[in-house]
Enzyme design. Structure first.
Site, PDB file in Angstrom:
ATOM      1  CD  GLU A 276      37.626  30.650  44.381  1.00  0.00           C
ATOM      2  OE1 GLU A 276      36.781  30.008  45.028  1.00  0.00           O
ATOM      3  OE2 GLU A 276      37.600  31.897  44.273  1.00  0.00           O
ATOM      4  CB  ILE A 277      40.630  29.986  36.894  1.00  0.00           C
ATOM      5  CG1 ILE A 277      42.120  30.231  37.188  1.00  0.00           C
ATOM      6  CG2 ILE A 277      40.244  30.641  35.568  1.00  0.00           C
ATOM      7  CD1 ILE A 277      43.072  29.658  36.146  1.00  0.00           C
TER       8      ILE A 277
END
Length: 387
Positions: A276-277
């Site tokens: 996840e960013i």
């Protein structure tokens, strides 16, 4: 506590297996009669002079950090992941690393990860109340659940710790005091594969393009672990319609989105949250905060086995406009058992991708992938499916 790079080389480099006797002897000067003095060379692997301390000042311009939830026993796997992210991206930006653990980190863990990082490192201890069952969960009912799931061979169905982890990632990691100074995070797991150079700052990309959540792999969740998650979400949506985004991604996660949230079922597609960013302020916001609290009180993290991946995915799909979710198609990535490689030639040419599998074996081409559903939802061409 922030660790800098003023550390010595590891013992493995100081005294190699082939030079152990030599390394343990003194560096006295020895010479044959009548000859010039001869200085013994330094052991193989040891530089003749100490390296200067590395400048760990951040080069990237965003208030961002790389986050890893990890145990001391996973040090080797953590270092493997760090090396790939550093080599492929972070050595050019020197963003800080934040490590979180439900037990105190050892000095060995801190020393080795600090050496591997190009930026600074911080180490956080998770509060016990965030890594334990809340008092509204019945232990007797929980024991019945894990017994039933164990007999049904549901993956992690009998694990209390796994449920702690899912609940923590769903509702607490972004509240850690070490993350309070940041707006963005990149979640990194131990033992991943990262196969392409990232020649730009993804945090800046997200901010400039008004993205708040991103992913690289999408796949279906295992139904026995989330049997009532969608029903609970429907209840929340009915109570709080003000938090449902108008132009949301229901079309990605619903079996019949044209009927609306209340009349459709969950198709089980979710973003694989081990990568996840994302915008920390999305999780910190009122809409997600109320959603998590509603889920938490229902007990599904323990009475079923709700994972942070479907929780994050449903939240992002319903609480954000669809154009605020980004697919990083130029990222080559693997988390056992699935991996993907960019499908376009440009990414391979410019980002030096080196995936340890053929492009046709990328999970994007797997029949279990939800990528084509995402593509179709956004009006993009579908990927061919290979056996």
């Amino acid at each position: 506590m922030i660790h800098s790079k003023n550390t010595n080389l590891s013992e493995a480099l100081e005294v190699g297996p082939w030079a152990s006797d030599h390394a343990r002897k003194s560096n006295d000067v020895h010479s044959a009669p009548g000859s010039a003095p001869r200085v013994k060379p330094a052991p193989v692997g040891r530089p003749p002079k100490p390296k200067p301390a590395k400048d760990t000042r951040q080069i990237g311009t965003e208030k961002a950090t790389l986050v890893m939830l990890v145990r001391n026993s996973e040090l080797k796997d953590a270092l493997g992941s760090m090396k790939q992210i550093e080599d492929r991206f972070n050595r050019h930006y020197q963003y800080p690393w934040t490590f979180l653990n439900d037990e105190p980190f050892t000095e060995e863990f801190k020393n080795h990860t600090t050496r591997m990082a190009s930026g600074t490192t911080e180490y956080g201890l998770i509060p016990k109340e965030q890594w334990s069952m809340p008092d509204w969960i019945s232990e007797d009912k929980f024991q019945e659940v894990i017994s039933r799931m164990s007999q049904a061979k549901v993956i992690y169905g009998d694990s209390r710790t796994y449920r702690h982890m899912c609940r923590y990632n769903s509702g607490f990691f972004f509240r850690d005091k070490l993350l309070a100074k940041y707006d963005w995070y990149w979640r990194v797991e131990p033992s991943i594969g990262f196969y392409c150079d990232m020649n730009y700052d993804p945090f800046t990309f997200m901010r400039e393009n008004k993205k708040r959540y991103s992913f690289v792999i999408a796949l279906p969740e295992y139904l026995p672990t989330v049997e009532t998650l969608w029903k609970t979400t429907q209840e929340f949506a009915k109570l709080h319609p003000e938090h449902i985004a108008r132009d949301n991604s229901l079309g990605f996660i619903a079996t019949d989105p044209d009927k609306g949230i209340q009349e459709t079922d969950y198709n089980l597609c979710h973003f694989w949250s081990n990568f996840e960013i994302a915008d920390l302020n999305f999780w910190r916001g009122e809409a997600y905060g109320k959603y998590f609290e509603f889920l938490d009180k229902k007990g599904g993290f323990y009475y079923e086995r709700w994972g942070d991946a479907p929780v994050h995915s449903i939240a992002a799909a319903l609480l954000l406009p669809k154009d605020q979710i980004h697919f990083f198609g130029d990222v080559g990535y693997k988390h056992v058992p699935w991996g993907r490689c960019p499908l376009d030639n440009e990414s391979h040419d410019t980002a030096r991708c080196m995936c340890p599998f053929d492009r046709k074996e990328s999970f994007d081409h797997n029949e279990w992938s939800c990528q084509n559903r995402w593509n179709k939802f956004h009006g993009l061409p579908e990927n061919p499916i290979y056996e």
